[in-house]
Each structure stands twice: as C-alpha cells, then as structure tokens.
Design an enzyme around this catalytic site. Structure first.
Site, PDB file in Angstrom:
ATOM      1  N   GLU A 213     -65.815  48.027  16.307  1.00 12.27           N
ATOM      2  CA  GLU A 213     -65.592  46.682  15.777  1.00 12.27           C
ATOM      3  C   GLU A 213     -64.498  46.768  14.729  1.00 12.27           C
ATOM      4  O   GLU A 213     -64.581  47.560  13.809  1.00 12.27           O
ATOM      5  CB  GLU A 213     -66.896  46.150  15.160  1.00 12.27           C
ATOM      6  CG  GLU A 213     -67.986  46.064  16.193  1.00 12.27           C
ATOM      7  CD  GLU A 213     -69.333  45.615  15.635  1.00 12.27           C
ATOM      8  OE1 GLU A 213     -69.654  44.435  15.807  1.00 12.27           O
ATOM      9  OE2 GLU A 213     -70.049  46.442  15.075  1.00 12.27           O
ATOM     10  N   ARG A 219     -71.829  44.381   6.282  1.00 13.55           N
ATOM     11  CA  ARG A 219     -73.023  44.702   7.071  1.00 13.55           C
ATOM     12  C   ARG A 219     -72.734  45.347   8.417  1.00 13.55           C
ATOM     13  O   ARG A 219     -73.610  45.456   9.265  1.00 13.55           O
ATOM     14  CB  ARG A 219     -73.895  43.445   7.237  1.00 13.55           C
ATOM     15  CG  ARG A 219     -73.204  42.314   7.931  1.00 13.55           C
ATOM     16  CD  ARG A 219     -73.978  41.014   7.750  1.00 13.55           C
ATOM     17  NE  ARG A 219     -73.201  39.906   8.249  1.00 13.55           N
ATOM     18  CZ  ARG A 219     -73.316  39.416   9.479  1.00 13.55           C
ATOM     19  NH1 ARG A 219     -74.184  39.923  10.324  1.00 13.55           N
ATOM     20  NH2 ARG A 219     -72.556  38.422   9.860  1.00 13.55           N
ATOM     21  N   HIS A 220     -71.497  45.763   8.636  1.00 14.39           N
ATOM     22  CA  HIS A 220     -71.157  46.471   9.875  1.00 14.39           C
ATOM     23  C   HIS A 220     -70.609  47.861   9.575  1.00 14.39           C
ATOM     24  O   HIS A 220     -69.811  48.031   8.666  1.00 14.39           O
ATOM     25  CB  HIS A 220     -70.102  45.703  10.682  1.00 14.39           C
ATOM     26  CG  HIS A 220     -70.633  44.484  11.330  1.00 14.39           C
ATOM     27  ND1 HIS A 220     -70.575  43.243  10.745  1.00 14.39           N
ATOM     28  CD2 HIS A 220     -71.255  44.310  12.531  1.00 14.39           C
ATOM     29  CE1 HIS A 220     -71.133  42.341  11.545  1.00 14.39           C
ATOM     30  NE2 HIS A 220     -71.564  42.963  12.635  1.00 14.39           N
ATOM     31  N   SER A 359     -82.163  42.838  17.871  1.00 15.74           N
ATOM     32  CA  SER A 359     -82.042  42.065  19.104  1.00 15.74           C
ATOM     33  C   SER A 359     -82.931  42.700  20.148  1.00 15.74           C
ATOM     34  O   SER A 359     -83.027  43.934  20.222  1.00 15.74           O
ATOM     35  CB  SER A 359     -80.600  42.054  19.602  1.00 15.74           C
ATOM     36  OG  SER A 359     -79.855  41.106  18.883  1.00 15.74           O
TER      37      SER A 359
HETATM   38  P1  ATP Z   1     -74.188  41.428  14.709  1.00 15.50           P
HETATM   39  O1  ATP Z   1     -74.199  40.126  15.431  1.00 15.50           O
HETATM   40  O2  ATP Z   1     -74.856  41.382  13.364  1.00 15.50           O
HETATM   41  O3  ATP Z   1     -72.830  42.066  14.677  1.00 15.50           O
HETATM   42  P2  ATP Z   1     -75.078  42.529  17.172  1.00 15.50           P
HETATM   43  O4  ATP Z   1     -75.809  41.375  17.746  1.00 15.50           O
HETATM   44  O5  ATP Z   1     -73.689  42.811  17.624  1.00 15.50           O
HETATM   45  O6  ATP Z   1     -75.076  42.425  15.574  1.00 15.50           O
HETATM   46  P3  ATP Z   1     -76.836  44.256  18.615  1.00 15.50           P
HETATM   47  O7  ATP Z   1     -75.960  44.726  19.689  1.00 15.50           O
HETATM   48  O8  ATP Z   1     -77.792  43.178  18.880  1.00 15.50           O
HETATM   49  O9  ATP Z   1     -75.925  43.858  17.351  1.00 15.50           O
HETATM   50  O10 ATP Z   1     -77.553  45.538  17.980  1.00 15.50           O
HETATM   51  C1  ATP Z   1     -78.897  45.562  17.560  1.00 15.50           C
HETATM   52  C2  ATP Z   1     -79.002  45.787  16.069  1.00 15.50           C
HETATM   53  O11 ATP Z   1     -78.244  46.915  15.653  1.00 15.50           O
HETATM   54  C3  ATP Z   1     -78.456  44.660  15.225  1.00 15.50           C
HETATM   55  O12 ATP Z   1     -79.363  43.622  15.124  1.00 15.50           O
HETATM   56  C4  ATP Z   1     -78.219  45.377  13.904  1.00 15.50           C
HETATM   57  O13 ATP Z   1     -79.439  45.611  13.198  1.00 15.50           O
HETATM   58  C5  ATP Z   1     -77.711  46.719  14.354  1.00 15.50           C
HETATM   59  N1  ATP Z   1     -76.255  46.794  14.406  1.00 15.50           N
HETATM   60  C6  ATP Z   1     -75.461  46.338  15.383  1.00 15.50           C
HETATM   61  N2  ATP Z   1     -74.177  46.558  15.140  1.00 15.50           N
HETATM   62  C7  ATP Z   1     -74.134  47.186  13.968  1.00 15.50           C
HETATM   63  C8  ATP Z   1     -73.055  47.686  13.172  1.00 15.50           C
HETATM   64  N3  ATP Z   1     -71.793  47.586  13.560  1.00 15.50           N
HETATM   65  N4  ATP Z   1     -73.366  48.284  12.003  1.00 15.50           N
HETATM   66  C9  ATP Z   1     -74.641  48.381  11.611  1.00 15.50           C
HETATM   67  N5  ATP Z   1     -75.689  47.933  12.309  1.00 15.50           N
HETATM   68  C10 ATP Z   1     -75.458  47.338  13.470  1.00 15.50           C
HETATM   69 MG    MG Z   2     -77.749  41.156  18.339  1.00 17.21          MG
END
Ligand code: ATP
Ligand code: MG
Length: 433
Positions: A213, A219-220, A359
């Site tokens: 990303e 938070r990422h 998720s």
């Molecule tokens: P967001 O919308 O917040 O970017 P996401 O929907 O892309 O998250 P998922 O693919 O659903 O993320 O991943 C499941 C979980 O993993 C997320 O709910 C979050 O807790 C964690 N997560 C996802 N991407 C990241 C990231 N880049 N850094 C830290 N934690 C992450």
């Molecule tokens: Mg998600």
C-alpha cells in the site's frame, strides 16, 4: 549467566549477583548511587566512598550510562531507596561499556522523535513504557493462542512466497523466485480455506502479511502480523462469536497479567471487554451514520464506510461492534452471498470505535459460484486453479476472519501511531532496521 538474580527478586538478607544496564549515577559527595536496570526493574547500588575499596568505587562511578555491568553484594533493606532495598557491592564488573554519547536517552528525560526511536529501537525499548507495549503485545498473542486451542483449533503456518496474490491487485510486492516472478503474500486467506477442507477442519495462523500500500497512514504498515481463523461447518455468526471470544480473552489476560505494564502506560482503570459486541447490518450502519449529522455527505447503499463515517459511527456506538451483511460488490469473491438476495453478502467487519479491526465472513464453498465470483471481480480463475480445484473434492461450508495484531495493540492502548506497536516497522520510508 550463572546464579544471576533479577533485580525484582533481590530480597534483604540475600547475597546476590545482579546484571543489567547503568540507568543513572547519583553522586552526593561522600555517598553515591548507581541505579542498575534489568528486564524486571531497577535496584540501587550504594557506594560509601571512604569505606570501600578505591578501585571498586572508581570503576562503579566512572562507568558511563547504559553500560552493562554485573554487581555482587549483600541486599539490605533501605526505605529511602526507590524499591525499598539496596545492594552494597563487593565487586563490580563492566561487561560492555556504552559510548558516553547516546543517540537517544533511555531514561526518557529527553524526548526523541519517532524516527530516532525506530532507528535505535534497542535503546528505545530500554524505556519501561516502551518495553511495556511489547510485553502486552506478547500477552495478547499468548491469550489468543490459548483461546484458539480451547476451541479446538490447530495452529498452522502457510507460505509467504506465492505465485499469485490472494485477491490479485496492486497491493503485492513482487520478488524474483529463481528467475520466475513471485510475490510476498498479502494474506493466508486461500491457504487457510484449503485447510478447512482437510481433516484439520479448524485452523488458525499468526504470521506476517505484506501489502504494497502506497499510502502512509498512522494505521497501515507494509508488513503486519495477522491473526487468521478459519473453520469448517460454521457460519459467519459463529465466526463472529470466536472473533469476539479471542478479543475478550486478550483483554481479560492483559487486565489480569499486565497490571504493572498498564500502569506505566497510564491505565490504572483498564477494563476487560464484558459486554457483547453489538451486531449491526450494513444498512443499519449507514442509516445510523447519516443520523449522526457528522458526515459531510450522506451515505447511500453500496458506499464503503469512509474513515469519516467510521469515526462518526464509532463515537455514536462507543464500543467494539460488528457490521454484517455488506453489499456483495464491496466484498471479495470468496465471501458468500445470501441465497435470497445476491446483492447482499455474508461478510462482516469488526470495528473498534477508532478503526476497522477485523474482516471476515461466510465463504463461498460451492465450486460453480466460486468460479463465477472470480470472473465477476475480473480475476482469472485459471491462475487460482490450485485453490478452486479443491472445491471440486468436497469443501465443507466454512467461515473465518482475520485481524492485525498491531491494530489490536494500538486500539487497546490508545496509541496514536501503529508503528508504536511493532518493533521494526516497514513503511514507505523504512526498510531498515
Ligand atoms: P483497511 O480498510 O483498514 O485498510 P483492509 O480492509 O484492507 O483494511 P483486510 O484485508 O480486511 O484489511 O485485513 C484484515 C485486517 O488486517 C484488517 O481489518 C486490519 O486489522 C489488518 N490490516 C490490514 N491491512 C493492514 C495494514 N496495511 N497494516 C496493518 N494492519 C492491517
Ligand atoms: Mg477489511
């Protein structure tokens, strides 16, 4: 080190050898103190200059801060000492001297920028409040593992080098694998699903995921630690029960076993999660967001929840909550749709008032529907043959979810930046250390 005693375990009347870092030297003239720090805390070492061996006094008080020393001597009660005891040294050895110039001050008296802290994480973790974060993180992982075992899950580990991503897309880091293009895996999703079709039935994994990303947010991360769960013969509601169970177990364990760490971080009133997490449908969620009046633009059915919407809803609800029954279109192909309404999926998110944590969903286990889902999302099912093929050989109904450990630590402890919750973060700017 043989016969070494942790500072927290040194009792009056003992003869001990303690070892650790020189936290501070306080020279009051005739008397001086060396404060020695180890993983368990600190202890005072007393030097009475006129009554003690000159060499011993010189070595003990001449050593630079953060040097590693071992000290042997008698422990005595001393109400004026920070921990109520002190050591009168018989011998002191410098095991590893530290440069007098330090890139950051582990006593925390001088604040450091986050980048300086991350560049010097070893020194940064000598601060007890930073150490506390990682002790709590470890306790969360321990409690979650234990919970998974209680509900009959088998721990698995799956490949991090893969030929195709989980959902395709731009979030993949490409690598070269013996001359062939490969990727760092963005999620164990497909592998864990393959395992619910095995006799293991019910699995979990705690491991790294990689996401290219581009954005840089608080938070990422580009490498995170994911907790993944998947189980045969359950639906999305039972998956949510397990999800809620792991989080409650983590909070409970931290409340019970990390009192000292919480106190260092300013949480003297840390509360475990006792209440059930409300479960709102997506439709209820957007109505509620719109009713808050806190969003510039009213949400319409089909919109993803923006950061602004998540915030408004989080403030309105004020606790963890699930959002269920998302529009199929904004959930991945492997999520099952409702049979009586194909526009509605059995996907869910678990939200903390501040952000998304989890998720998950009921998965599509019927071969034809799965392949059709791939095509709908513009993915080539051929590329995922290793995965889809197993759905022709008896794949039970199943559901699961995933959350990032760092987000749990971050929301539990109210940290502003996710980088605080990982030892060596990987982000747009940072590839080392
Ligand atoms: P967001 O919308 O917040 O970017 P996401 O929907 O892309 O998250 P998922 O693919 O659903 O993320 O991943 C499941 C979980 O993993 C997320 O709910 C979050 O807790 C964690 N997560 C996802 N991407 C990241 C990231 N880049 N850094 C830290 N934690 C992450
Ligand atoms: Mg998600």
């Amino acid at each position: 080190m043989q016969n070494r005693t942790y500072t927290a375990e040194a009792e009056p009347g003992d003869e001990v050898t303690v070892a650790g870092w020189v936290h501070e030297i306080r020279d009051l003239g005739g008397i001086a103190f060396l404060i020695l720090r180890d993983a368990t805390g600190k202890i005072q070492v007393k030097f009475e200059k006129d009554e003690m061996d000159e060499d011993l006094v010189e070595t003990g008080l001449g050593v630079s801060r953060e040097s590693v020393v071992s000290v042997s001597g008698a422990v005595e009660e001393e109400p004026r000492a920070p921990t109520g005891v002190e050591i009168t040294p018989e011998s002191l050895e410098v095991l590893a001297p530290a440069d007098p110039e330090l890139p950051l001050d582990p006593s925390g008296k001088v604040d450091a920028e986050i980048s300086t802290r991350l560049d010097n994480r070893t020194l940064d973790l000598r601060k007890e409040e930073v150490q506390a974060i990682f002790e709590i993180r470890a306790e969360i992982l321990r409690a979650v593992r234990e919970y998974f075992r209680e509900v009959d899950c088998t721990e698995i580990t799956t490949p991090k080098i893969v030929a195709t991503g989980t959902e395709g897309g731009t979030e993949l880091f490409p690598i070269t694998y013996f001359g062939q293009e490969a990727f760092m895996n963005q999620s164990p999703q497909l592998f864990k699903q393959l395992m619910v079709g095995s006799n293991l039935e019910r699995v979990f994994e705690i491991g790294p995921i990689f996401r290219a990303e581009e954005h840089n947010t608080p938070r990422h991360l580009n490498e995170a630690t994911m907790i993944d769960f998947e189980s045969a013969f359950i639906d999305h509601h039972e998956a949510m029960d397990v999800c809620e169970g792991t989080l409650k177990a983590a909070y409970q364990a931290v409340a019970e076993n990390c009192e000292a760490q919480l106190s260092l971080l300013g949480y003297d009133d840390f509360e475990p999660l006792d209440e059930s997490f409300p479960r709102l449908t997506y439709e209820e969620a957007i109505e509620r967001v719109n009713a808050t009046g806190e969003v510039d633009e009213q949400l319409v059915w089909g919109d993803d929840l923006s950061t602004e919407a998540e915030k408004a809803l989080g403030e309105d609800i004020g606790s963890h909550y699930f959002v269920t029954d998302w529009p199929s279109e904004i959930k991945p192909f492997y999520i099952q749709d409702h049979d009586d309404d194909p526009d509605l999926s059995k996907g869910f998110d678990l939200m903390h008032p501040r952000m998304e944590l989890v998720s998950g969903g009921q998965r599509e286990h019927r071969y034809e529907n799965l392949v059709a889902g791939f095509e709908q999302q513009g993915l080539d099912p051929e590329q995922f043959d290793y995965y889809t093929k197993m759905f022709r050989y008896g794949m039970p109904p199943h559901a699961g979810w995933a959350y990032g450990v760092e987000r749990v630590v971050m929301t539990m402890l109210g940290l502003e930046n996710i980088r605080e919750a990982v030892l060596f973060p990987r982000d747009r700017q940072r590839l080392s250390p």
